[in-house]
Design a protein around this motif. Structure first.
Motif, short mmCIF file in Angstrom:
data_model
loop_
_atom_site.label_atom_id
_atom_site.label_comp_id
_atom_site.label_asym_id
_atom_site.label_seq_id
_atom_site.Cartn_x
_atom_site.Cartn_y
_atom_site.Cartn_z
N TRP A 98 0.86 -1.18 0.00
CA TRP A 98 0.00 0.00 0.00
C TRP A 98 0.89 1.23 0.00
N PRO A 99 0.40 2.36 -0.49
CA PRO A 99 1.24 3.55 -0.61
C PRO A 99 1.42 4.33 0.69
N TRP A 100 2.38 5.24 0.66
CA TRP A 100 2.60 6.22 1.72
C TRP A 100 1.75 7.44 1.40
N LEU A 101 1.23 8.11 2.43
CA LEU A 101 0.40 9.29 2.24
C LEU A 101 1.02 10.50 2.93
N LEU A 102 0.85 11.66 2.31
CA LEU A 102 1.21 12.92 2.93
C LEU A 102 -0.03 13.79 2.89
N LEU A 103 -0.57 14.09 4.06
CA LEU A 103 -1.74 14.95 4.18
C LEU A 103 -1.27 16.30 4.69
N CYS A 104 -1.59 17.36 3.97
CA CYS A 104 -1.26 18.72 4.40
C CYS A 104 -2.55 19.38 4.85
N HIS A 105 -2.56 19.82 6.10
CA HIS A 105 -3.72 20.53 6.66
C HIS A 105 -3.34 22.00 6.69
N TRP A 106 -4.10 22.80 5.93
CA TRP A 106 -3.79 24.21 5.75
C TRP A 106 -4.65 25.07 6.69
N PRO A 107 -4.02 26.02 7.38
CA PRO A 107 -4.80 26.93 8.23
C PRO A 107 -5.73 27.80 7.38
N GLU A 108 -6.72 28.38 8.03
CA GLU A 108 -7.75 29.16 7.33
C GLU A 108 -7.19 30.24 6.42
N ASP A 109 -6.17 30.95 6.88
CA ASP A 109 -5.64 32.04 6.05
C ASP A 109 -5.02 31.53 4.76
N HIS A 110 -4.38 30.37 4.80
CA HIS A 110 -3.83 29.76 3.59
C HIS A 110 -4.94 29.18 2.72
N ALA A 111 -5.90 28.52 3.35
CA ALA A 111 -7.02 27.92 2.62
C ALA A 111 -7.83 28.98 1.89
N ALA A 112 -7.94 30.15 2.47
CA ALA A 112 -8.70 31.23 1.84
C ALA A 112 -8.11 31.63 0.50
N LEU A 113 -6.81 31.46 0.33
CA LEU A 113 -6.15 31.81 -0.93
C LEU A 113 -6.61 30.88 -2.07
N ALA A 114 -7.09 29.70 -1.72
CA ALA A 114 -7.54 28.73 -2.72
C ALA A 114 -9.05 28.73 -2.89
N ALA A 115 -9.73 29.66 -2.27
CA ALA A 115 -11.20 29.67 -2.26
C ALA A 115 -11.81 29.77 -3.65
N ARG A 116 -11.11 30.35 -4.60
CA ARG A 116 -11.66 30.48 -5.95
C ARG A 116 -11.69 29.15 -6.69
N ASP A 117 -10.92 28.18 -6.23
CA ASP A 117 -10.88 26.85 -6.88
C ASP A 117 -11.31 25.80 -5.86
N PRO A 118 -12.60 25.44 -5.84
CA PRO A 118 -13.09 24.51 -4.82
C PRO A 118 -12.50 23.11 -4.94
N ASP A 119 -11.89 22.78 -6.08
CA ASP A 119 -11.28 21.46 -6.25
C ASP A 119 -9.85 21.41 -5.72
N MET A 120 -9.31 22.55 -5.33
CA MET A 120 -7.92 22.59 -4.89
C MET A 120 -7.71 21.94 -3.52
N LEU A 121 -8.67 22.13 -2.61
CA LEU A 121 -8.52 21.62 -1.26
C LEU A 121 -9.67 20.67 -0.93
N ALA A 122 -9.33 19.49 -0.46
CA ALA A 122 -10.35 18.56 0.03
C ALA A 122 -10.89 19.10 1.35
N ARG A 123 -12.19 19.06 1.50
CA ARG A 123 -12.85 19.51 2.72
C ARG A 123 -12.52 20.95 3.07
N GLY A 124 -12.05 21.72 2.08
CA GLY A 124 -11.75 23.12 2.28
C GLY A 124 -10.47 23.40 3.05
N ALA A 125 -9.69 22.34 3.36
CA ALA A 125 -8.52 22.56 4.20
C ALA A 125 -7.34 21.62 3.97
N TYR A 126 -7.49 20.62 3.11
CA TYR A 126 -6.46 19.58 2.99
C TYR A 126 -5.98 19.38 1.55
N THR A 127 -4.71 19.02 1.41
CA THR A 127 -4.20 18.46 0.17
C THR A 127 -3.61 17.10 0.52
#
Length: 167
Positions: A98-127
């Protein structure tokens, strides 16, 4: 048909690497349903923030339906977990193959920068990134650290080197 009989017949639960991290469930999508849009061409990761979400997701996979559907019930649901700093979570494979995973949890101020692209962040906060080996994951973390201005700009929670178990 039920998704657990075909699309999600092979899946594994990756436990939380730290108490502030969600669990991850990874589906190894069968070849006839897999494609280039999936990480490594075959994996479908699901972020599970609570035990209740795990139960909800398993019920979704077990439900009878006329045809396969994408198991994306949590992809756009806003996350309930919040972070004040960029948090990177490393998930070791629950068993060999099975693969290794890297989950990045972005704080609100960083997540807000991606708000125009709803597909960029899973659940509005993760890559999520998926790797065949830990060395590739660590290389990606090094590149990310350089892009972010150094390792002091984020927190990383590393997983143990040993497999954990299965779903």
């Amino acid at each position: 048909m039920r998704l657990i009989d075909d699309l999600a017949a092979r899946r594994r639960l990756y436990p939380r690497p730290g108490f502030t991290a969600p669990a991850m469930l990874v589906i190894d999508v069968p070849r006839h349903l897999a494609g280039a849009g999936l990480p490594l061409g075959r994996y479908y990761p699901v972020i599970l923030e609570t035990d209740e979400e795990l139960a909800e997701f398993e019920a979704f996979l077990s439900a009878e339906r006329p045809e396969p559907v994408v198991p994306d019930i949590f992809a756009t649901r806003p996350g309930a977990l919040h972070t004040a700093t960029i948090s990177l979570f490393e998930y070791a494979p629950p068993e060999p193959g099975w693969p290794w995973l890297l989950l990045c949890h972005w704080p609100e101020d960083h997540a807000a920068l991606a708000a125009r692209d709803p597909d960029m962040l899973a659940r509005g906060a993760y890559t999520i990134e998926i790797f065949l080996c830990r060395a590739d994951l660590r290389d990606a973390v090094a590149i990310l650290a350089k892009m972010l201005g150094g390792p002091e700009r984020f927190t990383i929670v590393k997983s143990a080197d040993v497999p954990h178990g299965t779903a």
